[in-house]
Every structure is written in structure tokens, then in C-alpha cells.
Design an enzyme around this catalytic site. Structure first.
Site, PDB file in Angstrom:
ATOM      1  N   CYS A  37       0.837  -1.195   0.000  1.00  0.00           N
ATOM      2  CA  CYS A  37       0.000   0.000   0.000  1.00  0.00           C
ATOM      3  C   CYS A  37       0.874   1.247   0.000  1.00  0.00           C
ATOM      4  CB  CYS A  37      -0.861   0.031   1.245  1.00  0.00           C
ATOM      5  SG  CYS A  37      -1.916  -1.382   1.430  1.00  0.00           S
ATOM      6  N   ARG A  84       4.478  -0.237  -6.898  1.00  0.00           N
ATOM      7  CA  ARG A  84       4.562  -1.089  -5.729  1.00  0.00           C
ATOM      8  C   ARG A  84       3.477  -2.167  -5.703  1.00  0.00           C
ATOM      9  NH1 ARG A  84       6.657   0.124  -0.862  1.00  0.00           N
ATOM     10  NH2 ARG A  84       8.614   1.189  -1.153  1.00  0.00           N
ATOM     11  N   TRP A 108      -3.468  -2.375  -1.267  1.00  0.00           N
ATOM     12  CA  TRP A 108      -3.220  -3.771  -1.640  1.00  0.00           C
ATOM     13  C   TRP A 108      -3.956  -4.576  -0.573  1.00  0.00           C
ATOM     14  CZ3 TRP A 108      -0.706  -8.165   0.352  1.00  0.00           C
ATOM     15  CH2 TRP A 108      -0.328  -9.132  -0.583  1.00  0.00           C
ATOM     16  N   ASN A 112      -1.340   1.977   6.155  1.00  0.00           N
ATOM     17  CA  ASN A 112      -0.594   0.795   5.690  1.00  0.00           C
ATOM     18  C   ASN A 112      -0.316  -0.059   6.914  1.00  0.00           C
ATOM     19  OD1 ASN A 112      -0.471   1.953   3.212  1.00  0.00           O
ATOM     20  ND2 ASN A 112       1.722   2.411   3.267  1.00  0.00           N
ATOM     21  N   GLY A 113      -0.365  -1.370   6.752  1.00  0.00           N
ATOM     22  CA  GLY A 113      -0.098  -2.250   7.888  1.00  0.00           C
ATOM     23  C   GLY A 113      -1.336  -3.030   8.264  1.00  0.00           C
ATOM     24  N   GLU A 149      15.959 -18.896  -8.677  1.00  0.00           N
ATOM     25  CA  GLU A 149      15.580 -17.543  -9.078  1.00  0.00           C
ATOM     26  C   GLU A 149      14.888 -17.567 -10.444  1.00  0.00           C
ATOM     27  OE1 GLU A 149      15.144 -14.815  -7.774  1.00  0.00           O
ATOM     28  OE2 GLU A 149      15.284 -13.299  -9.332  1.00  0.00           O
ATOM     29  N   LYS A 201      11.221 -16.169 -11.119  1.00  0.00           N
ATOM     30  CA  LYS A 201      10.982 -15.112 -12.116  1.00  0.00           C
ATOM     31  C   LYS A 201       9.884 -15.559 -13.074  1.00  0.00           C
ATOM     32  CE  LYS A 201      12.395 -12.551 -10.874  1.00  0.00           C
ATOM     33  NZ  LYS A 201      12.960 -11.851  -9.780  1.00  0.00           N
ATOM     34  N   GLU A 250       6.403 -15.697 -11.328  1.00  0.00           N
ATOM     35  CA  GLU A 250       5.787 -14.443 -10.882  1.00  0.00           C
ATOM     36  C   GLU A 250       5.309 -13.559 -12.026  1.00  0.00           C
ATOM     37  OE1 GLU A 250       8.093 -12.040  -8.144  1.00  0.00           O
ATOM     38  OE2 GLU A 250       9.896 -12.197  -9.326  1.00  0.00           O
ATOM     39  N   HIS A 299      15.025 -37.722  -7.311  1.00  0.00           N
ATOM     40  CA  HIS A 299      14.376 -38.038  -6.034  1.00  0.00           C
ATOM     41  C   HIS A 299      12.928 -37.567  -5.994  1.00  0.00           C
ATOM     42  CE1 HIS A 299      18.220 -39.377  -4.483  1.00  0.00           C
ATOM     43  NE2 HIS A 299      18.746 -38.304  -5.050  1.00  0.00           N
ATOM     44  N   LYS A 308       5.593  -4.769  -4.754  1.00  0.00           N
ATOM     45  CA  LYS A 308       7.040  -4.600  -4.824  1.00  0.00           C
ATOM     46  C   LYS A 308       7.686  -4.758  -3.467  1.00  0.00           C
ATOM     47  CE  LYS A 308      10.965  -3.680  -6.726  1.00  0.00           C
ATOM     48  NZ  LYS A 308      11.587  -4.868  -7.367  1.00  0.00           N
TER      49      LYS A 308
HETATM   50  C1  AGP Z   1      11.313 -10.547  -6.495  1.00  0.00           C
HETATM   51  O1  AGP Z   1      11.118 -10.695  -7.855  1.00  0.00           O
HETATM   52  C2  AGP Z   1      10.196 -10.472  -5.643  1.00  0.00           C
HETATM   53  N1  AGP Z   1       9.032  -9.983  -6.186  1.00  0.00           N
HETATM   54  C3  AGP Z   1      10.299 -10.697  -4.152  1.00  0.00           C
HETATM   55  O2  AGP Z   1      10.576 -12.041  -3.981  1.00  0.00           O
HETATM   56  C4  AGP Z   1      11.327  -9.854  -3.365  1.00  0.00           C
HETATM   57  O3  AGP Z   1      12.619 -10.212  -3.735  1.00  0.00           O
HETATM   58  C5  AGP Z   1      11.107 -10.058  -1.862  1.00  0.00           C
HETATM   59  O4  AGP Z   1       9.825  -9.630  -1.525  1.00  0.00           O
HETATM   60  C6  AGP Z   1      12.134  -9.360  -1.004  1.00  0.00           C
HETATM   61  O5  AGP Z   1      12.111  -7.987  -1.195  1.00  0.00           O
HETATM   62  P1  AGP Z   1      13.260  -7.053  -0.664  1.00  0.00           P
HETATM   63  O6  AGP Z   1      14.511  -7.400  -1.395  1.00  0.00           O
HETATM   64  O7  AGP Z   1      12.797  -5.665  -0.942  1.00  0.00           O
HETATM   65  O8  AGP Z   1      13.401  -7.324   0.807  1.00  0.00           O
END
Ligand code: AGP
Length: 615
Positions: free
Chosen positions: A2, A27, A73, A99-100, A488, A492, A495, A511, A610
Site C-alpha cells: 500500500c 509497488r 493492496w 498501511n499495515g 531464481e 521469475k 511471478e 528423487h 514490490k
Molecule cells: C522478487 O522478484 C520479488 N518480487 C520478491 O521475492 C522480493 O525479492 C522479496 O519480496 C524481497 O524484497 P526485498 O529485497 O525488498 O526485501
């Protein structure tokens, strides 16, 4: 997550807030809204969807001298206009953006319902709006005390959970109040106008003079002054800082998405991260902000890395590199697990967090837990002035520039480059020779040009993406240093393209995951030459034997039999310490192009934010 923008000052509140909200769009959010003070009342407009929806609802009337605004959000309640912020108390006195998460909102709601307050939304925030209104109605007019401020303070002492808030009151057209606990809030100081925002990027169109609030602080703003106290009324001395923010860095320029821009910015972000950080003799790295002497670092017996998501993958790379080059045992924990696990830690453990945003709530909480136990804490972080940067004992700024795309790309490669440099630095304090140190420094300096070489294969990778974009499952497999890159790669792809993808150490495939292999499930292998290469070839054969297609991202010196591999993407030969960085680039491009082929919005993937500032 948010976003908050609040404004007090000139007759342009709505336009300043809309600009600020647009700067927070990256974000991730699902609705937005604003409340302004007009003609003795609080007027509120809320919309689901993009900020553009709110903008057209606001129309031409961009004035007002006081306002609060928000991008939401969803955490409590569906994505509806009624649940969007601002929330107004049922007596129309107070409007708030938040926010929170207010954990005890149900108890508050019961109490307030008994007092005649009513609720129109499913949110936790509305309970706080009504609680402030309740205290405001009860608060006597006392000389020397501000009734509005007192009612906010009093209400916050009852909150369990986290908040970054901005509040306005219909009786106080020249006052804006903000407060934080666990969710960032920054004060922007202008000339005859002041602002509040949850992210510095939402302020810099008006001012670069800022004050970062700490937890449990409340700021009381008027157009020409401000005052910070704690929730319990203690005075706080404000530290005004100048933010160094290049606005063009947060603009798209000729690119079609921030993700594309950030992938192609990597030669520069890597150069910026290493600039000025090598010793004159070219054999080691130098870090100005660790605040630990070489003697103190020699006393470190173990390093614990904490992070979430992509940053956690960077920690896994750090584990391989620091153990290999500095011979210090490393552990990596998900921050969200560590904070509740009460793991026994050796007293000579150094705790290192990695976070692009510096605001991830789980990473912050894990760090605080480590600090509480008395451990030294450091961070690798891309956001100057972020909460994690301010609360750790020292650290390393990434200098990668703002990362706007939700899917982390340039921040990840910059983090693993800095981990490589930490491994080099710690190694040189221990057993890594001068000669080996200089080889690593040369490899790091050559890296930006090698990344440029890999980026030239963009069109080839796009063509491969077109062939594979229709699959619904995909495996990413790699061994040793390539295992975190496989994880990773899978993250990627899932997501941004919503394809189900999993990353595994290639040998683990037998396994269990091998059951998934079929003509409908391709595998992306990450292979480098060396001892383990033959073992990777055997794993590739196992996939081919089950009719799975194989895309191989391979270093230039790997000899790959033609009949085994369906697609090959080569990266230049390099020192093993920089291999994870070079191998990451094709994996990013592949996911990016596959997502585009599937018509996905790569910058704002569904359900993602974000910066994850709620648990
Ligand atoms: C990465 O593509 C993400 N969307 C997410 O995993 C991110 O890396 C994670 O939330 C950690 O964020 P930060 O590095 O701002 O702590």
C-alpha cells in the site's frame, strides 16, 4: 505494497497527491482513493483499479490545501470501493489512510459499536478511524494541548499491529498528522507546504528535504512547520536529510516496461555497485560502511544471512561464495521463519540481511530479533534511508538505482555481485592469496562488458521464448552455484508469466521431480564447465529419455552434444565467482519474453507487491 501520500499547504493538494500516487504505482495495488478538506467538510473519492480511474473521477478540480491519499493492496476485505482508503469515521470527523495490519481491530469494532459508531467496510483501518473520532469527541479542549493530536496519540496506544498512517480532521483544516510503527512513513518539507509519504519516490516531485520517522513516532504538520513526538508524548529531535534522487531513473525512457529497462541497465548497475570499492593494489574489495574492523571480522566464526524471495536466493549465492573463498561457515534462513524460530546462534555470529527495498517486514523483524539478542547486524540494501539501512549496525548500499518492476532483476545481480565482493574481502582477511584476489578483482571489473555481450542475445532468447511460451510447467535445474540461479529462474518465470515453475539442484531431480518430466514439461538447465559438468550431462540425458525438451544456458566452454539439447544460450567464459551473475541474465530475458508472449503485464504481475510491508 500500500502507498500513502498526504499534503498540506498550497491550493494544489489533489494534483500533488495524484502525482505522488502515480509514482507509487509500481509497488502493486488494487484500488486507490483520496480525501481532501473542502468547505468545512472532508470529501472522499475512491476507485478500484488503476490510479487513472481515480484521476478521472477527480476530474479538473485539482486543488485543496489539505488531503490524504492511498493506493491499497487488499489485506482485510475484498477489492471494492467501500474497502479502499481513505476511511472516514461514522461521524464524518476523521479521515485516515493506513498501511499495515491492526491485529486487534475486532475488539475495537465491538467496543465502538457499543458506543454508537457504525462501519461500512470490512477493513481493520475503519476501526482506527472511528477510534480516533471517539477519542476526539471525548477529549476536552485543554489549553496548551492539541485535541486532534491527543486523540490520535491516545488511539495509537491501543493499537496492536503495524501502521503507517496519515490522518485529517474536519475541524482542523491546517493540520495533518502522521505516525508509524512497522510501516515506513517519511515527512517531506517544502516551502509553505509539507508532505507525508510511505516512499521517498512519492515526495521528490515537491522536495528533497525529508525526515524519516522511526517506529512509535507521531508527526504533526502545518503548512510552515512540523513537530515530531512519540506516541507517549516525548519530544523527538528531527534529523532533516537531503535525498539524492535522480528522477529520470524512475522513468521509462525508450523502454516498453521497467522490467525490460532494468534488465538492460545491469551493466551500469553493476558498475555503480563496484565503483570505488577495490583496493589500490587490485587484490581485494573495500567497504566504507561495514563499521567493523578487520580484527573484529577475524573474530567472526559464522555468518547468518536473512532475507525473503529473490534476496533469499542472493543469500544462497553468498553461502556458496563465502564458504568457498573465505572458508567461513554460512547459514541462510528465510527471515519469516527465523523471526519465530528462536534458533540457537553461536556468539561469534555476524548477521547479514539482504533487501532491495529495506522495508520488507519479515526481514526487518528478523533483524530486530537478532539485534535484541545482541548480534552485530549488517545489510546489503538498495534504498538509502530505508528502515533496514537505518537499523543495522552497518552495511553496503547497492547503488543499483530505483528498481520499479515488481520482479527483481538488476537488484538481484547487484546483490550477488556484492556478495562476491564480500567473499573476496573476507577471503583476503583469511587465506585467499594476493594472486587469487587479483584474479577475482579482474573478473569483477570485466563483468559489465560481459553482461553487455549476453544482452546482445536478446532477440535469440525472444525467439526461444516464442517456442516455449505455451507450456504450463517448467523445471529449472542447476548444481552448486547454479542452484540458487535455478531457484531464481523458476521464481521469475512464475511471478510474471504465471507458469508453474520449480527450481532444483539437478541431481535432486531423480528423487521426485523427475515424475513431472514429459513432452509437456521443458527443463532449463544451467551448466558451467568443471568437475560437475559430466554429472549435469547425465541429468540432461535423463530428461531427454523422458521426452522433455531441454533449454541449456551454458558457459562458452561447455561441450554440449547437439542431439541432447533443444536450445542453447551461451554466456562468456569467466571466473566462477561471477558465473551466477552472467547466468542470471538469459534466465531473466527468457522469463520476460515468455511473459510478454502470454500477454502478461510484466511490471505489475497479479497479486504481487514490490515491497512486502505486511506479514
Ligand atoms: C522478487 O522478484 C520479488 N518480487 C520478491 O521475492 C522480493 O525479492 C522479496 O519480496 C524481497 O524484497 P526485498 O529485497 O525488498 O526485501
Amino acid at each position: 505494497m500500500c502507498g500513502i501520500v498526504g499534503y498540506i499547504g498550497k491550493d494544489r493538494a489533489a494534483s500533488v497527491m495524484l502525482d505522488g500516487l502515480k509514482r507509487l504505482e509500481y509497488r502493486g495495488y488494487d484500488s486507490s482513493g483520496m480525501a481532501t478538506y473542502r468547505d468545512g467538510a472532508l470529501q472522499s473519492i475512491r476507485r478500484t483499479g488503476r490510479v487513472a480511474e481515480l484521476e478521472s473521477a477527480v476530474g479538473e478540480d485539482l486543488g485543496g490545501e489539505l488531503g490524504i491519499s492511498h493506493t491499497r493492496w487488499a489485506t482485510h476485505g475484498d477489492v471494492t470501493e467501500a474497502n479502499a482508503h481513505p476511511h472516514t469515521s461514522s461521524d464524518d470527523t476523521i479521515a485516515i489512510v493506513h498501511n499495515g495490519v491492526i491485529e486487534n481491530h475486532l475488539g475495537m469494532k465491538n467496543f465502538l459499536t457499543g458506543k454508537g459508531y457504525t462501519f461500512k467496510s470490512d477493513t481493520d483501518t475503519e476501526a482506527l478511524a472511528n477510534l480516533i473520532a471517539y477519542h476526539y469527541a471525548k477529549e476536552p479542549e485543554t489549553k496548551g494541548k492539541n485535541r486532534f493530536l491527543e486523540s490520535v496519540r491516545k488511539s495509537l496506544t491501543h493499537v496492536e499491529g503495524t501502521f503507517g498512517i496519515a490522518v485529517i480532521c474536519k475541524d482542523n483544516p491546517d493540520e495533518l498528522i502522521g505516525a508509524r510503527r512497522g510501516s515506513p512513513l517519511i515527512v517531506g518539507l517544502g516551502k509553505g507546504e509539507n508532505l507525508l509519504a510511505s516512499d521517498v519516490s512519492a515526495l521528490t516531485h515537491c522536495t528533497t528535504n525529508v525526515v524519516y520517522l522511526n517506529d512509535n513516532e507521531v508527526v504533526h504538520l502545518r503548512p510552515d512547520d512540523f513537530n515530531i513526538t512519540t506516541i507517549t508524548s516525548a519530544n523527538v529531535e528531527a534529523v532533516i536529510q537531503q535525498v539524492d534522487w535522480d528522477t529520470s531513473a524512475a522513468e521509462l525512457g525508450d523502454y516498453t516496461s521497467f522490467m525490460e529497462k532494468e534488465i538492460f541497465e545491469q551493466p551500469a548497475s553493476l558498475e555503480n555497485g563496484m565503483r570505488g570499492r577495490f583496493s589500490d593494489d587490485g587484490s581485494t574489495a573495500l567497504f566504507g560502511g561495514l563499521n567493523l574492523s578487520p580484527q573484529e571480522l577475524l573474530g567472526v566464526d559464522r555468518i547468518l544471512f536473512l532475507a525473503c524471495g529473490t534476496a533469499w536466493h542472493a543469500c544462497l549465492v553468498a553461502e556458496y561464495l563465502i564458504e568457498r573463498f573465505a572458508r567461513i561457515p554460512v547459514e541462510v534462513e528465510y527471515a519469516s521463519e527465523f523471526r519465530y524460530r528462536n534458533a540457537p546462534l553461536d556468539k561469534n555470529t555476524l548477521v547479514f540481511a539482504i533487501s532491495q527495498s529495506g522495508e520488507t517486514i519479515d526481514t526487518l523483524a528478523a533483524l530486530r530479533e537478532a539485534k535484541r539478542k545482541g548480534f552485530r547486524t549488517l545489510a546489503i540494501n538498495n534504498s538509502v534511508g530505508s528502515t533496514i539501512a537505518r537499523e543495522t549496525d552497518g552495511g553496503i548500499y547497492q547503488h543499483a538505482g530505483p528498481e520499479i518492476g515488481v520482479a527483481s532483476t538488476k537488484a538481484f545481480t547487484s546483490q550477488i555481485m556484492l556478495c562476491a565482493m564480500v567473499a573476496l574481502y573476507l577471503g583476503r582477511l583469511r587465506d585467499l592469496s594476493f594472486t587469487d584476489g587479483t584474479k577475482i578483482v579482474k573478473a569483477l571489473k570485466a563483468l559489465p562488458d560481459q553482461v553487455r555481450e549476453v544482452l546482445k542475445q536478446n532477440e535469440k532468447i525472444e525467439a526461444i521464448a516464442k517456442k516455449y511460451a505455451h507450456y504450463e510447467d517448467c523445471l529449472f535445474l542447476g548444481r552448486q552455484l547454479m542452484f540458487p540461479i535455478a531457484l531464481e529462474g523458476a521464481l521469475k518465470l512464475k511471478e510474471i508469466s504465471y507458469i508453474h515453475a520449480e527450481g532444483y539442484p539437478a541431481a535432486e531431480m531423480k528423487h521426485g521431480p523427475i515424475a513431472l518430466i514429459s513432452k509437456d514439461c521443458p527443463s532449463v538447465f544451467l551448466t558451467t564447465s568443471g568437475e560437475i559438468f559430466k554429472k549435469s550431462l547425465a541429468n540432461i540425458q535423463e530428461v531427454k529419455a523422458r521426452k522433455g525438451a531441454v533449454i541449456c544456458v551454458a558457459s562458452a566452454d561447455c561441450e554440449l552434444p547437439d542431439d541432447l539439447i533443444d536450445e542453447v544460450i551461451r554466456v562468456p567464459e569467466c571466473h566462477e565467482i561471477v558465473q551466477p551473475i552472467l547466468m542470471s541474465i538469459p534466465v531473466q530475458l527468457l522469463s520476460y519474453h515468455i511473459a510478454l508472449q502470454r500477454g502478461c503485464d510484466v511490471d505489475k504481475p497479479r497479486n504481487l507487491a514490490k515491497s512486502v510491508t505486511v506479514e
